[in-house]
Design an enzyme around this catalytic site. Structure first.
Site, PDB file in Angstrom:
ATOM      1  N   LYS A  10     -66.743   3.293  14.803  1.00 49.42           N
ATOM      2  CA  LYS A  10     -67.877   3.875  15.527  1.00 49.42           C
ATOM      3  C   LYS A  10     -69.102   4.130  14.630  1.00 49.42           C
ATOM      4  O   LYS A  10     -69.013   4.074  13.412  1.00 49.42           O
ATOM      5  CB  LYS A  10     -67.422   5.178  16.195  1.00 49.42           C
ATOM      6  CG  LYS A  10     -66.368   4.966  17.295  1.00 49.42           C
ATOM      7  CD  LYS A  10     -66.095   6.280  18.027  1.00 49.42           C
ATOM      8  CE  LYS A  10     -65.101   6.084  19.155  1.00 49.42           C
ATOM      9  NZ  LYS A  10     -64.965   7.332  19.966  1.00 49.42           N
ATOM     10  N   TYR A  50     -67.253   2.259  28.604  1.00 49.59           N
ATOM     11  CA  TYR A  50     -66.668   3.571  28.885  1.00 49.59           C
ATOM     12  C   TYR A  50     -66.737   3.954  30.363  1.00 49.59           C
ATOM     13  O   TYR A  50     -66.671   5.146  30.694  1.00 49.59           O
ATOM     14  CB  TYR A  50     -67.351   4.633  28.029  1.00 49.59           C
ATOM     15  CG  TYR A  50     -66.869   4.655  26.583  1.00 49.59           C
ATOM     16  CD1 TYR A  50     -65.540   4.944  26.282  1.00 49.59           C
ATOM     17  CD2 TYR A  50     -67.746   4.407  25.532  1.00 49.59           C
ATOM     18  CE1 TYR A  50     -65.093   4.984  24.971  1.00 49.59           C
ATOM     19  CE2 TYR A  50     -67.300   4.454  24.211  1.00 49.59           C
ATOM     20  CZ  TYR A  50     -65.968   4.741  23.939  1.00 49.59           C
ATOM     21  OH  TYR A  50     -65.524   4.786  22.640  1.00 49.59           O
ATOM     22  N   ASN A 113     -65.731  10.540  16.230  1.00 46.83           N
ATOM     23  CA  ASN A 113     -64.352  10.537  15.738  1.00 46.83           C
ATOM     24  C   ASN A 113     -63.955   9.203  15.106  1.00 46.83           C
ATOM     25  O   ASN A 113     -62.790   8.845  15.071  1.00 46.83           O
ATOM     26  CB  ASN A 113     -63.382  10.991  16.840  1.00 46.83           C
ATOM     27  CG  ASN A 113     -63.353  10.064  18.025  1.00 46.83           C
ATOM     28  OD1 ASN A 113     -64.161   9.134  18.129  1.00 46.83           O
ATOM     29  ND2 ASN A 113     -62.420  10.273  18.936  1.00 46.83           N
ATOM     30  N   HIS A 116     -62.158   3.973  17.852  1.00 44.11           N
ATOM     31  CA  HIS A 116     -61.604   3.886  19.204  1.00 44.11           C
ATOM     32  C   HIS A 116     -60.472   2.882  19.164  1.00 44.11           C
ATOM     33  O   HIS A 116     -60.576   1.867  18.472  1.00 44.11           O
ATOM     34  CB  HIS A 116     -62.662   3.399  20.199  1.00 44.11           C
ATOM     35  CG  HIS A 116     -62.063   2.928  21.500  1.00 44.11           C
ATOM     36  ND1 HIS A 116     -61.747   3.800  22.515  1.00 44.11           N
ATOM     37  CD2 HIS A 116     -61.647   1.701  21.912  1.00 44.11           C
ATOM     38  CE1 HIS A 116     -61.186   3.106  23.512  1.00 44.11           C
ATOM     39  NE2 HIS A 116     -61.121   1.838  23.172  1.00 44.11           N
ATOM     40  N   GLU A 127     -60.757  -4.781  27.277  1.00 44.22           N
ATOM     41  CA  GLU A 127     -61.711  -4.439  26.220  1.00 44.22           C
ATOM     42  C   GLU A 127     -61.941  -5.624  25.279  1.00 44.22           C
ATOM     43  O   GLU A 127     -63.082  -5.902  24.884  1.00 44.22           O
ATOM     44  CB  GLU A 127     -61.208  -3.207  25.447  1.00 44.22           C
ATOM     45  CG  GLU A 127     -61.239  -1.942  26.298  1.00 44.22           C
ATOM     46  CD  GLU A 127     -60.627  -0.720  25.629  1.00 44.22           C
ATOM     47  OE1 GLU A 127     -60.719   0.372  26.230  1.00 44.22           O
ATOM     48  OE2 GLU A 127     -60.058  -0.830  24.514  1.00 44.22           O
TER      49      GLU A 127
HETATM   50  P1  CMP Z   1     -62.495   7.175  22.535  1.00 44.19           P
HETATM   51  O1  CMP Z   1     -61.122   6.777  22.175  1.00 44.19           O
HETATM   52  O2  CMP Z   1     -63.577   6.265  22.062  1.00 44.19           O
HETATM   53  O3  CMP Z   1     -62.620   7.315  24.119  1.00 44.19           O
HETATM   54  C1  CMP Z   1     -63.564   8.166  24.739  1.00 44.19           C
HETATM   55  C2  CMP Z   1     -64.317   9.003  23.754  1.00 44.19           C
HETATM   56  O4  CMP Z   1     -65.020  10.086  24.292  1.00 44.19           O
HETATM   57  C3  CMP Z   1     -63.337   9.624  22.790  1.00 44.19           C
HETATM   58  O5  CMP Z   1     -62.804   8.627  21.941  1.00 44.19           O
HETATM   59  C4  CMP Z   1     -64.203  10.693  22.144  1.00 44.19           C
HETATM   60  O6  CMP Z   1     -64.929  10.194  21.031  1.00 44.19           O
HETATM   61  C5  CMP Z   1     -65.222  11.019  23.227  1.00 44.19           C
HETATM   62  N1  CMP Z   1     -65.069  12.382  23.725  1.00 44.19           N
HETATM   63  C6  CMP Z   1     -66.003  13.348  23.632  1.00 44.19           C
HETATM   64  N2  CMP Z   1     -65.579  14.467  24.192  1.00 44.19           N
HETATM   65  C7  CMP Z   1     -64.346  14.241  24.661  1.00 44.19           C
HETATM   66  C8  CMP Z   1     -63.377  15.048  25.358  1.00 44.19           C
HETATM   67  N3  CMP Z   1     -63.605  16.320  25.678  1.00 44.19           N
HETATM   68  N4  CMP Z   1     -62.201  14.469  25.671  1.00 44.19           N
HETATM   69  C9  CMP Z   1     -61.953  13.172  25.359  1.00 44.19           C
HETATM   70  N5  CMP Z   1     -62.838  12.359  24.719  1.00 44.19           N
HETATM   71  C10 CMP Z   1     -64.011  12.903  24.364  1.00 44.19           C
END
Ligand code: CMP
Length: 139
Positions: A10, A50, A113, A116, A127
């Site tokens: 990311k 998303y 984070n 993904h 995806e």
């Molecule tokens: P990802 O695996 O990329 O899928 C959705 C993303 O939304 C997740 O990782 C997080 O980076 C982001 N995100 C932000 N807030 C939340 C939340 N409360 N719960 C889950 N995903 C979140």
């Protein structure tokens, strides 16, 4: 079984020059990077990617963050690659991630984070198809 999963390094990871360190963890876990490219997602591409989260309160911020800087999109291959990569990534919330996982070591917060990974075979296929042509994946 031999599986493929879809991965994104990311914007928080590309900004901090962490893609090599993250790839080292991926490869150390026995996953092979069989496709990889750097892209700057448009808002529309992030919204499509998303779409499953579009009713969630964090959707707007997520799309904003994912299209704010380049990412690296990847296809990873290995035994039980989907679950294996989820283990290597650690919990979505880095505060809850186990020691040694990518998110424990590198993630900044829930939104930033670092990585993904697909959550199931159907989403992995979907995806991968959004980001790679068949001939770009070299196993
Ligand atoms: P990802 O695996 O990329 O899928 C959705 C993303 O939304 C997740 O990782 C997080 O980076 C982001 N995100 C932000 N807030 C939340 C939340 N409360 N719960 C889950 N995903 C979140």
């Amino acid at each position: 079984a031999l599986e493929r999963t879809f991965s994104i390094l990311k914007p928080d990871a590309t900004r901090r020059n962490l893609t090599g360190l993250i790839n080292a963890k991926i490869e150390a876990a026995g996953l092979r990077i069989v496709a990889q490219k750097r892209v700057h997602m448009t808002r529309a591409q992030a919204e499509t990617f998303y779409a499953v989260h579009k009713e969630r309160p964090f959707f707007g911020e997520l799309v904003e963050q994912m299209s704010a800087a380049p990412v690296v999109v990847q296809v990873l291959e290995g035994e039980n690659a989907i679950l294996r990569y989820r283990e290597v990534m650690g919990a979505t919330n880095p505060e809850k991630a186990d020691a040694g996982t990518i998110r424990k070591e590198y993630a900044l917060n829930m939104g930033e984070n670092s990585v993904h990974g697909s959550d199931a075979p159907e989403t992995a296929a979907q995806e991968i198809a959004q980001w790679f042509a068949g001939n770009e994946i070299v196993g």
